[in-house]
Design a protein around this motif. Structure first.
Motif, PDB file in Angstrom:
ATOM      1  N   UNK A  57       0.837  -1.201   0.000  1.00  0.00           N
ATOM      2  CA  UNK A  57       0.000   0.000   0.000  1.00  0.00           C
ATOM      3  C   UNK A  57       0.870   1.249   0.000  1.00  0.00           C
ATOM      4  N   UNK A  58       1.970   1.186   0.731  1.00  0.00           N
ATOM      5  CA  UNK A  58       2.913   2.306   0.726  1.00  0.00           C
ATOM      6  C   UNK A  58       3.537   2.513  -0.642  1.00  0.00           C
ATOM      7  N   UNK A  69       2.789   4.339   6.096  1.00  0.00           N
ATOM      8  CA  UNK A  69       2.517   2.929   5.796  1.00  0.00           C
ATOM      9  C   UNK A  69       3.774   2.076   5.960  1.00  0.00           C
ATOM     10  N   UNK A  70       4.914   2.595   5.514  1.00  0.00           N
ATOM     11  CA  UNK A  70       6.165   1.855   5.707  1.00  0.00           C
ATOM     12  C   UNK A  70       6.456   1.656   7.192  1.00  0.00           C
ATOM     13  N   UNK A  71       6.217   2.727   7.978  1.00  0.00           N
ATOM     14  CA  UNK A  71       6.436   2.616   9.431  1.00  0.00           C
ATOM     15  C   UNK A  71       5.489   1.595  10.051  1.00  0.00           C
ATOM     16  N   UNK A  72       4.222   1.612   9.629  1.00  0.00           N
ATOM     17  CA  UNK A  72       3.243   0.658  10.164  1.00  0.00           C
ATOM     18  C   UNK A  72       3.645  -0.777   9.825  1.00  0.00           C
ATOM     19  N   UNK A 113      11.690  -9.055   5.190  1.00  0.00           N
ATOM     20  CA  UNK A 113      10.709  -7.983   5.030  1.00  0.00           C
ATOM     21  C   UNK A 113      10.971  -6.810   5.977  1.00  0.00           C
ATOM     22  N   UNK A 114      11.574  -7.089   7.134  1.00  0.00           N
ATOM     23  CA  UNK A 114      11.991  -5.983   7.998  1.00  0.00           C
ATOM     24  C   UNK A 114      13.092  -5.175   7.316  1.00  0.00           C
ATOM     25  N   UNK A 119      13.157   1.063   2.602  1.00  0.00           N
ATOM     26  CA  UNK A 119      12.229   2.060   2.074  1.00  0.00           C
ATOM     27  C   UNK A 119      12.252   3.327   2.935  1.00  0.00           C
ATOM     28  N   UNK A 120      12.279   3.137   4.247  1.00  0.00           N
ATOM     29  CA  UNK A 120      12.311   4.296   5.144  1.00  0.00           C
ATOM     30  C   UNK A 120      13.621   5.060   4.990  1.00  0.00           C
TER      31      UNK A 120
END
Length: 655
Positions: A540-541, A553-556, A591-592, A598-599
């Motif tokens: 979604x991000x 979204x990336x943070x979530x 995935x982490x 991304x962040x």
């Protein structure tokens, strides 16, 4: 199992004999689930196979100890044992092939013409029965026909009447295939494969044209003959043990010119060489790892029977050459029997293996009332169909296999069993346009929602979702729910997402399931289920247009996955779950690392995050990617196309 209970048509080529036998056991055994009763059938057939093997060895060697040694080494090998307690067609194939070997021995040893002819009729009937089950038995039947005809010609027993009678004896059991068109005409089975009311449709199924007549799986991959031979060799040495294989080789060399058993020995060698040569030339599985190894190894059972008979004859010859006293051999035989059982008992003990059933019951229990459940893949399709039809669990749920829906026979044969499902066309085609007489997934959802909730489990195929324009797929434990696009905001979904509930996802423990088993596949699905909400937020991000929304979204996604990994570590450290059961935390690490990357990208390029935070995420991605590379299993390394890219990324000091 469900097909047998419903007396439908099994997957190609139909397996009518096994279907009818399984149905008989389901009716006659008054206790247990459908799966238990069909497994009992396999146990009975496995016992018959071992008894026939012992009888054949006893006749060939006249030594009870040799018969016990070879039978126990074979019957209690992991490969034979596990398939003799599994409700599948392979135990029946073993019993029929072993019966043919035994009667072929009688035929080769018999000198009286009339008795030889009667044995030929028995062999013809057994051949016909074998062809109503597993078509690989034709690789035993072809040399059998040649050897039998050769003997009958020598004895002047080939007359027109005898040829007609032998042909009739072989073809008569094939009448069992009438079960296929009868099932298609009756249309009472809730699970059935194909419409067999015409000769062309019947032959399409009988010749396995869905897969390719001479192919093992439906794939365009080329065949690696030498890789198949290598796999066969390794498996034979591993499963039957090195001494057994060497004894078989000794028998072929030491007794090549022995007149008494020469014809039978030649027959054994011919069947082994024909089967292995043919199968290794046409088995089109290129990646022999994971579940595909389990698919392949089942087909080594049939040639193994010829090999172990040769091993028994070789052992007897060795005993005679070494002049070993039979009184010494018998205690050794019982010691080998006990050792074989002890060695493989843990791997083959399935008495408490309810993991796939529990998984299915858990998923069904969490679905809303009157759900339409779309499935993709053998694990989800077979599990949910079995529970809803055979065990009457959540009968309000309609289970539809997406691959079956794409078949032209699906609606005529099975559609009337799902009256509450609306099929908006003549057949399902993932890429069909909206105005077509066929229907795609988007059109199916339009006609069935919101009257009924629609879920997909475990995950849809990429080609199925290509038509979706008005719907999103929202993670829901092991499954996903179709929702109207815009009906659920990802940020709202992320804020309402509960902490990962490990009790929903606990895999089997202890983890004694090999990578070739469905239980191991299920463990992979447990991981996928836990990772899925985080991946949804990440995707979604990726699709979000506003930069600030992307960051949130990336943070979530990162926070969810990080919390899940911490919970798993805490459970392992406290001894609640076995670390062996969760030995592949690489899923979370990967995935982490992706979320951190991304962040970090947005921290550096969009000036969204202070510099200290950017450095934090840079270190974060390095740490998690390093954990992924270190902990990923060999299978994960082969299957994950991102693995090499992540390795190269770690070599860049400026990441």
């Amino acid at each position: 199992m469900v097909t047998a209970k419903e007396l439908g048509v099994a997957h190609p080529p139909g397996y009518p004999l096994f279907t009818l036998l399984a149905k008989s056991f389901i009716i006659l055994i008054p206790y247990g689930s459908t799966a238990f009763r069909v497994n009992v059938l396999s146990c009975v057939l496995g016992s018959i196979t071992n008894a026939l093997l012992g009888a054949c060895l006893l006749r060939a060697t006249h030594n009870v100890a040799v018969a016990i040694i070879i039978s126990s080494m074979t019957g209690f090998s992991r490969l034979f044992w596990i398939w003799n307690i599994t409700g599948e067609v392979f135990s029946l194939n073993n019993a029929l092939c072993m019966a043919m070997y035994l009667y072929m021995y009688y035929f080769c040893m018999e000198e009286e013409p009339d008795k030889k002819l009667r044995l030929a009729y028995v062999l013809a009937t057994l051949s016909g029965l074998a062809m109503t089950n597993q078509h690989t038995s034709c690789l035993l039947i072809l040399p059998l026909i040649l050897f039998v005809l050769s003997d009958l010609i020598d004895l002047a027993l080939i007359t027109l009447q005898n040829v007609i009678n032998l042909t009739a004896a072989g073809l008569l059991p094939m009448c069992l295939y009438l079960q296929l068109p009868i099932a298609s005409y009756l249309r009472t089975a809730k699970v059935s494969w194909g419409d067999h009311r015409t000769l062309n449709d019947f032959l399409f199924h009988f010749l396995r044209k869905d897969y390719g007549t001479l192919k093992l799986v439906k794939s365009e991959d080329s065949v690696d003959i030498w890789k198949n031979y290598n796999t066969l060799t390794v498996d034979l040495f591993k499963e039957l043990t090195i001494p057994l294989v060497l004894l078989a080789a000794f028998a072929t060399v030491a007794m090549a010119w022995r007149s008494k058993d020469r014809k039978f020995l030649c027959f054994l060698k011919a069947t082994f060489l024909l089967y292995t040569g043919f199968f290794c030339s046409f088995a089109n599985i290129t990646d022999i790892d994971g579940i595909f190894k389990g698919v392949l190894e089942r087909f080594w059972l049939q040639p193994s029977l010829a090999l172990v008979i040769l091993a028994g004859i070789g052992l007897q010859e060795l005993i005679q050459l070494a002049k070993i006293n039979r009184g010494v051999v018998m205690p050794v035989a019982f010691l080998i029997l006990g050792a074989r059982v002890h060695t493989n008992y843990a791997a083959c003990n399935q008495s408490n293996n309810y993991h796939v059933e529990n998984f299915g019951r858990h998923v069904l229990s969490h679905l809303p009332n009157n759900t339409i459940l779309l499935t993709s893949g053998d694990l989800s399709t077979n599990t949910f169909r079995y529970l809803t039809i055979a065990e009457k669990v959540r009968t309000d749920i309609d289970v539809l296999d997406l691959s079956f829906m794409g078949s032209r026979w699906f609606i005529p044969v099975l559609g009337h069993h799902m009256p509450r499902v609306r099929f908006p066309g003549l057949g399902y085609s993932p890429k069909s346009p909206w105005n077509s007489r066929l229907y795609n997934l988007e059109k199916f959802l339009e006609h069935n929602m919101p009257a009924r909730p629609v879920f997909v489990c475990l995950k849809p195929r990429p080609e199925d979702t290509v038509s979706l324009r008005r719907y999103d797929i929202l993670p829901f434990t092991f499954c996903s729910q179709f929702v109207r696009r815009g009906g659920v905001e990802p940020l709202v979904y992320g804020s309402q997402l509960p902490s990962p509930d490990l009790e929903k996802y606990l895999p089997p423990q202890p983890n004694y399931f090999g990578e070739h088993t469905w239980e191991h596949v299920l463990i992979h699905e447990y991981w996928e289920a836990m990772v899925k909400p985080g991946r949804y937020l990440w995707e979604a991000g990726e699709n979000a247009r506003l930069v600030d929304t992307k960051k949130q979204l990336y943070l979530a996604a990162y926070q969810y996955l990080h919390k899940a990994k911490e919970l798993i570590s805490a459970k392992i450290n406290s001894g609640v779950i076995s670390s062996q059961s969760w030995n592949d935390t690489s899923y979370f690490s990967k995935y982490l690392g992706v979320q951190c990357r991304q962040l970090w990208v947005y921290a550096g390029r969009k000036s969204l995050i202070p510099g200290s935070q950017g450095a934090k995420y840079s270190e974060c991605q390095r740490k998690h990617f390093a954990d992924y590379v270190e902990s990923a299993s060999i299978v994960t390394q082969k299957m994950d196309k991102d693995f090499r890219n992540i390795e190269m990324l770690l070599q860049n000091p400026g990441m």
